[in-house]
Design a protein around this motif. Sequence first.
Motif, PDB file in Angstrom:
ATOM      1  N   THR A  62       2.499  63.380  32.359  1.00 23.28           N
ATOM      2  CA  THR A  62       2.957  62.278  32.644  1.00 23.28           C
ATOM      3  C   THR A  62       4.119  61.689  32.856  1.00 23.28           C
ATOM      4  O   THR A  62       5.423  61.900  32.150  1.00 23.28           O
TER       5      THR A  62
ATOM      6  N   ARG B 196      -0.851  55.810  28.557  1.00 20.45           N
ATOM      7  CA  ARG B 196      -2.453  55.777  29.299  1.00 20.45           C
ATOM      8  C   ARG B 196      -2.689  56.745  29.648  1.00 20.45           C
ATOM      9  O   ARG B 196      -4.344  57.463  29.639  1.00 20.45           O
ATOM     10  N   ALA B 197      -2.101  56.758  31.481  1.00 24.02           N
ATOM     11  CA  ALA B 197      -2.438  58.274  32.236  1.00 24.02           C
ATOM     12  C   ALA B 197      -2.674  59.618  31.185  1.00 24.02           C
ATOM     13  O   ALA B 197      -3.844  60.104  31.529  1.00 24.02           O
TER      14      ALA B 197
ATOM     15  N   THR C 110      -5.744  59.183  28.150  1.00 26.55           N
ATOM     16  CA  THR C 110      -7.550  58.766  28.485  1.00 26.55           C
ATOM     17  C   THR C 110      -7.695  59.792  29.461  1.00 26.55           C
ATOM     18  O   THR C 110      -8.569  59.091  29.998  1.00 26.55           O
ATOM     19  N   THR C 111      -6.807  60.135  30.161  1.00 26.02           N
ATOM     20  CA  THR C 111      -7.560  61.080  31.618  1.00 26.02           C
ATOM     21  C   THR C 111      -7.411  62.543  31.405  1.00 26.02           C
ATOM     22  O   THR C 111      -6.910  62.671  30.248  1.00 26.02           O
ATOM     23  N   ASP C 112      -7.950  63.190  31.924  1.00 26.10           N
ATOM     24  CA  ASP C 112      -7.735  64.924  32.048  1.00 26.10           C
ATOM     25  C   ASP C 112      -6.754  65.117  33.234  1.00 26.10           C
ATOM     26  O   ASP C 112      -6.807  66.561  33.009  1.00 26.10           O
ATOM     27  N   TRP C 113      -6.086  64.651  33.506  1.00 27.25           N
ATOM     28  CA  TRP C 113      -4.701  64.835  33.819  1.00 27.25           C
ATOM     29  C   TRP C 113      -4.648  66.390  32.789  1.00 27.25           C
ATOM     30  O   TRP C 113      -4.027  67.193  34.159  1.00 27.25           O
TER      31      TRP C 113
ATOM     32  N   PRO D  52      -2.905  60.029  40.340  1.00 27.12           N
ATOM     33  CA  PRO D  52      -4.192  59.253  39.667  1.00 27.12           C
ATOM     34  C   PRO D  52      -3.087  57.913  39.167  1.00 27.12           C
ATOM     35  O   PRO D  52      -1.621  57.906  38.664  1.00 27.12           O
TER      36      PRO D  52
END
Length: 487
Positions: free
Chosen positions: A177, A54-55, A58-61, A203
């Motif tokens: 991640t 998910r990280a 769905t995130t801009d990491w 995050p």
Amino acid sequence: MMLPEAKLYIDGKLRRAAGDKTYDNIGPWTGEVVGKAADASAEDIDEAIAAARRAFDTTDWSHQHQQRFELVKKFCGIMQANREKLVQIARLEAGSAIGAAFRAQIDGALNGAKDLLECHAKVSWEKDLGVKNEYGFDTKRIVTQEAVGVVGAITPWNVPLYVNVGKVVAALLAGCTVVLKPAPDTPLMGAIMGEFAHEAGLPPGVFNVITSGHAAMAGEMLTRDPRVDLISFTGSTAVGKLIMQNGAPSLKRVFLELGGKSAYLVLDDCPNFPMVVASSMVVFHAGQGCAYPTRLLVPRSRYQEAVKVLEMAYAGFASKWGKFEEPSCIMGPLISKRQLDRVMGYIEIGKQEGARLLAGGKVATDKGAGFFMEPTCFVDVDNKMRIAQEEIFGPVLVVIPYEDDEDAIRIANDSIYGLGGAVWGSTPRALAVAKRIKAGALSVNGGMSITGDLPFGGYKQSGMGREWGVEGIEEFLETKAIGIRVS
């Protein structure tokens, strides 16, 4: 002395395992419990994988290079600030003597983290390859590198922080991640990284830690799950082969840093021959290192001289190891009773094969109730013997004579492994020999071939891919070519 409980770190939360299940963390120095660790369930592991997926999705990491770098830098700074605490964990949990804990165990990891942060600036995220006319029109070409995705990092018990850092910091810098699964024997050295990540403000889901007392469940789940894009594993060759099989259905990318049986090759023109031979003793951290040179190759013309040097060296070392509070001590116990039994099994194999036991070869009961074994040396060894071919992973040196340089190179390469090694002699000659040894990291006359800014990995059944250095970060990247029509 007791260690704090090793907790899970999943989706930004430090917590216990489902049902509050724990398992005992056994200290190698005493054979007694030194702490408790969360015993993750299948549901806990699934939650960690889902959080990492998910990280990433769905995130801009993975896209915020500078912001990500600053957070990872803060994470590494917190590790540095907790150096003393990390040393204590390495001593109690991994069985490290103080002299080894302050070197390869902790400072090696912390210096490696600094090196990776510096290497990050050398990663080329986008290259302009200019315009090329193909099929009658012009195309502007760019090549980009981007994060692979979710990484399952599976790490061993011998130098846990060092390997954890090499995988986790590089993967995070690349924009991946991570789900870290430390070895069951050293759970806290992984779990504490979750605490540091929480303090650094990474995050939720970007970094997760799962500890498990089960030998295989967590690893099986990570290596089979299609939501995990890459497995980075350090451990035995046998397990590395299973990981490749498990990842095959989803064509999962794998980085494997596996076993070794590295050669310590001393040429006949080596200056300080006695000192160099004496330095070949396998004693640092009880020989529990994958790249540790455990085959000493010496010229037959000086073989008897080498044997006498080793006999004196081992005798002189007998009183210098197994001391918990001695700052200069570099050898403590083996990690577990299981490992002690395994190494002792190889001692019996060596005797049966006809090798001569020059020193050691016994369980050291005088050191206490922990998992102690005497520093051991076999001479009159043939390279075809099992003790010369198989990775023992204990304080056992085998000594093999050779006829000339060609014979020495042949023996050094006569192995399924190709991880590390060392060559000693006049520099031009030693360098020429080193270049012909099939291994990933070669030291010439004591030079450091394993540091955080150099790529590390093996040939043959010592693995695939490279860890550390720019190459270690790029191991977690995909390459994309883009063509833009301009006329």
